[in-house]
Write a protein that holds these residues in place. Structure first.
Motif, PDB file in Angstrom:
ATOM      1  N   MET A   1       0.818  -1.195   0.000  1.00 34.22           N
ATOM      2  CA  MET A   1       0.000   0.000   0.000  1.00 34.22           C
ATOM      3  C   MET A   1       0.859   1.254   0.000  1.00 34.22           C
ATOM      4  O   MET A   1       0.491   2.229  -0.623  1.00 34.22           O
ATOM      5  CB  MET A   1      -0.926  -0.008   1.214  1.00 34.22           C
ATOM      6  CG  MET A   1      -2.025  -1.076   1.159  1.00 34.22           C
ATOM      7  SD  MET A   1      -3.047  -1.055  -0.334  1.00 34.22           S
ATOM      8  CE  MET A   1      -3.808   0.521  -0.265  1.00 34.22           C
ATOM      9  N   THR A   2       1.960   1.213   0.704  1.00 34.36           N
ATOM     10  CA  THR A   2       2.834   2.385   0.753  1.00 34.36           C
ATOM     11  C   THR A   2       3.266   2.786  -0.647  1.00 34.36           C
ATOM     12  O   THR A   2       3.276   3.972  -0.987  1.00 34.36           O
ATOM     13  CB  THR A   2       4.060   2.106   1.643  1.00 34.36           C
ATOM     14  OG1 THR A   2       3.608   1.804   2.959  1.00 34.36           O
ATOM     15  CG2 THR A   2       4.993   3.291   1.680  1.00 34.36           C
ATOM     16  N   THR A   3       3.603   1.804  -1.479  1.00 42.78           N
ATOM     17  CA  THR A   3       4.035   2.095  -2.848  1.00 42.78           C
ATOM     18  C   THR A   3       2.961   2.858  -3.607  1.00 42.78           C
ATOM     19  O   THR A   3       3.255   3.799  -4.327  1.00 42.78           O
ATOM     20  CB  THR A   3       4.378   0.787  -3.591  1.00 42.78           C
ATOM     21  OG1 THR A   3       5.446   0.147  -2.896  1.00 42.78           O
ATOM     22  CG2 THR A   3       4.789   1.061  -5.020  1.00 42.78           C
ATOM     23  N   PHE A   4       1.712   2.471  -3.440  1.00 39.85           N
ATOM     24  CA  PHE A   4       0.619   3.161  -4.146  1.00 39.85           C
ATOM     25  C   PHE A   4       0.509   4.610  -3.694  1.00 39.85           C
ATOM     26  O   PHE A   4       0.353   5.513  -4.505  1.00 39.85           O
ATOM     27  CB  PHE A   4      -0.712   2.444  -3.925  1.00 39.85           C
ATOM     28  CG  PHE A   4      -0.787   1.112  -4.607  1.00 39.85           C
ATOM     29  CD1 PHE A   4      -0.697   1.019  -5.986  1.00 39.85           C
ATOM     30  CD2 PHE A   4      -0.938  -0.046  -3.881  1.00 39.85           C
ATOM     31  CE1 PHE A   4      -0.754  -0.208  -6.621  1.00 39.85           C
ATOM     32  CE2 PHE A   4      -1.010  -1.280  -4.504  1.00 39.85           C
ATOM     33  CZ  PHE A   4      -0.918  -1.348  -5.886  1.00 39.85           C
ATOM     34  N   TYR A   5       0.600   4.833  -2.383  1.00 37.72           N
ATOM     35  CA  TYR A   5       0.460   6.194  -1.872  1.00 37.72           C
ATOM     36  C   TYR A   5       1.679   7.062  -2.176  1.00 37.72           C
ATOM     37  O   TYR A   5       1.549   8.214  -2.572  1.00 37.72           O
ATOM     38  CB  TYR A   5       0.174   6.189  -0.374  1.00 37.72           C
ATOM     39  CG  TYR A   5      -1.225   5.732  -0.068  1.00 37.72           C
ATOM     40  CD1 TYR A   5      -2.317   6.525  -0.394  1.00 37.72           C
ATOM     41  CD2 TYR A   5      -1.463   4.501   0.510  1.00 37.72           C
ATOM     42  CE1 TYR A   5      -3.605   6.097  -0.142  1.00 37.72           C
ATOM     43  CE2 TYR A   5      -2.752   4.067   0.774  1.00 37.72           C
ATOM     44  CZ  TYR A   5      -3.813   4.875   0.446  1.00 37.72           C
ATOM     45  OH  TYR A   5      -5.090   4.448   0.695  1.00 37.72           O
ATOM     46  N   VAL A   6       2.868   6.511  -2.004  1.00 37.55           N
ATOM     47  CA  VAL A   6       4.094   7.274  -2.254  1.00 37.55           C
ATOM     48  C   VAL A   6       4.187   7.672  -3.719  1.00 37.55           C
ATOM     49  O   VAL A   6       4.670   8.751  -4.051  1.00 37.55           O
ATOM     50  CB  VAL A   6       5.334   6.456  -1.820  1.00 37.55           C
ATOM     51  CG1 VAL A   6       6.619   7.089  -2.305  1.00 37.55           C
ATOM     52  CG2 VAL A   6       5.368   6.310  -0.306  1.00 37.55           C
ATOM     53  N   ASN A   7       3.702   6.819  -4.613  1.00 37.99           N
ATOM     54  CA  ASN A   7       3.800   7.067  -6.050  1.00 37.99           C
ATOM     55  C   ASN A   7       2.492   7.558  -6.660  1.00 37.99           C
ATOM     56  O   ASN A   7       2.290   7.446  -7.871  1.00 37.99           O
ATOM     57  CB  ASN A   7       4.252   5.786  -6.762  1.00 37.99           C
ATOM     58  CG  ASN A   7       5.656   5.424  -6.371  1.00 37.99           C
ATOM     59  OD1 ASN A   7       6.599   6.098  -6.730  1.00 37.99           O
ATOM     60  ND2 ASN A   7       5.797   4.354  -5.590  1.00 37.99           N
ATOM     61  N   ARG A  22      -1.854  -2.101 -12.117  1.00 37.07           N
ATOM     62  CA  ARG A  22      -1.753  -3.536 -12.392  1.00 37.07           C
ATOM     63  C   ARG A  22      -0.290  -3.987 -12.371  1.00 37.07           C
ATOM     64  O   ARG A  22       0.062  -4.986 -11.751  1.00 37.07           O
ATOM     65  CB  ARG A  22      -2.398  -3.861 -13.734  1.00 37.07           C
ATOM     66  CG  ARG A  22      -2.517  -5.347 -14.014  1.00 37.07           C
ATOM     67  CD  ARG A  22      -3.236  -5.627 -15.329  1.00 37.07           C
ATOM     68  NE  ARG A  22      -4.656  -5.254 -15.227  1.00 37.07           N
ATOM     69  CZ  ARG A  22      -5.221  -4.205 -15.851  1.00 37.07           C
ATOM     70  NH1 ARG A  22      -4.507  -3.422 -16.632  1.00 37.07           N
ATOM     71  NH2 ARG A  22      -6.488  -3.946 -15.697  1.00 37.07           N
ATOM     72  N   ARG A  23       0.578  -3.233 -13.033  1.00 37.72           N
ATOM     73  CA  ARG A  23       1.998  -3.570 -13.097  1.00 37.72           C
ATOM     74  C   ARG A  23       2.623  -3.556 -11.698  1.00 37.72           C
ATOM     75  O   ARG A  23       3.362  -4.468 -11.328  1.00 37.72           O
ATOM     76  CB  ARG A  23       2.721  -2.588 -14.023  1.00 37.72           C
ATOM     77  CG  ARG A  23       4.138  -2.980 -14.362  1.00 37.72           C
ATOM     78  CD  ARG A  23       4.806  -2.050 -15.375  1.00 37.72           C
ATOM     79  NE  ARG A  23       3.902  -1.431 -16.318  1.00 37.72           N
ATOM     80  CZ  ARG A  23       3.693  -0.107 -16.415  1.00 37.72           C
ATOM     81  NH1 ARG A  23       4.341   0.735 -15.659  1.00 37.72           N
ATOM     82  NH2 ARG A  23       2.848   0.376 -17.308  1.00 37.72           N
ATOM     83  N   THR A  24       2.299  -2.562 -10.929  1.00 42.59           N
ATOM     84  CA  THR A  24       2.854  -2.445  -9.575  1.00 42.59           C
ATOM     85  C   THR A  24       2.325  -3.549  -8.673  1.00 42.59           C
ATOM     86  O   THR A  24       3.079  -4.133  -7.887  1.00 42.59           O
ATOM     87  CB  THR A  24       2.530  -1.058  -8.997  1.00 42.59           C
ATOM     88  OG1 THR A  24       3.060  -0.063  -9.885  1.00 42.59           O
ATOM     89  CG2 THR A  24       3.127  -0.878  -7.620  1.00 42.59           C
ATOM     90  N   ALA A  25       1.049  -3.857  -8.781  1.00 41.81           N
ATOM     91  CA  ALA A  25       0.467  -4.937  -7.977  1.00 41.81           C
ATOM     92  C   ALA A  25       1.115  -6.276  -8.321  1.00 41.81           C
ATOM     93  O   ALA A  25       1.410  -7.078  -7.431  1.00 41.81           O
ATOM     94  CB  ALA A  25      -1.040  -5.001  -8.207  1.00 41.81           C
ATOM     95  N   GLN A  26       1.370  -6.506  -9.605  1.00 46.18           N
ATOM     96  CA  GLN A  26       2.013  -7.762 -10.007  1.00 46.18           C
ATOM     97  C   GLN A  26       3.425  -7.858  -9.443  1.00 46.18           C
ATOM     98  O   GLN A  26       3.835  -8.924  -8.996  1.00 46.18           O
ATOM     99  CB  GLN A  26       2.019  -7.893 -11.527  1.00 46.18           C
ATOM    100  CG  GLN A  26       0.651  -8.221 -12.082  1.00 46.18           C
ATOM    101  CD  GLN A  26       0.612  -8.202 -13.606  1.00 46.18           C
ATOM    102  OE1 GLN A  26       1.432  -7.564 -14.263  1.00 46.18           O
ATOM    103  NE2 GLN A  26      -0.369  -8.898 -14.161  1.00 46.18           N
TER     104      GLN A  26
END
Length: 99
Positions: A1-7, A22-26
């Motif tokens: 989740m941090t990756t989604f918020y930071v980016n 999708r790419r980040t989740a994978q």
């Protein structure tokens, strides 16, 4: 989740943010099927959308994060000190936020 918020700026304003998501989740180990299931779960999504619309209509929320504290809109990131200053007067006598 941090990756989604930071980016967030990397994906939030794209014409098709789902490609980046999708790419980040994978990369994090979440399959396309599981991600699609999340995006399609009406029991999860409908209350989120309803809450967002209520915030827009009743308080003028236009940004994330936004906090409604004591009926007042507080947009943006709040420091712990600022959050505490806003919440403390609303707490029962003798209680205080920890931290």
């Amino acid at each position: 989740m941090t990756t989604f918020y930071v980016n967030k700026e990397s994906w939030a304003h794209r014409q098709d943010p789902r490609t980046w998501l999708r790419r980040t989740a994978q990369r994090a180990g979440l399959s396309s099927e599981r991600l699609q299931a999340c995006w399609s779960d009406r029991a999860f999504l409908d209350p989120l959308f309803a809450s967002r619309l209520q915030g827009e209509r009743e308080f003028g929320v236009t940004a994330t994060p936004s906090f409604i504290i004591g009926g007042t809109l507080n947009p943006g990131v709040l420091t712990f000190e600022r959050f505490s200053d806003l919440v403390r007067p609303l707490l029962p006598a003798g209680s205080a936020p920890r931290g």
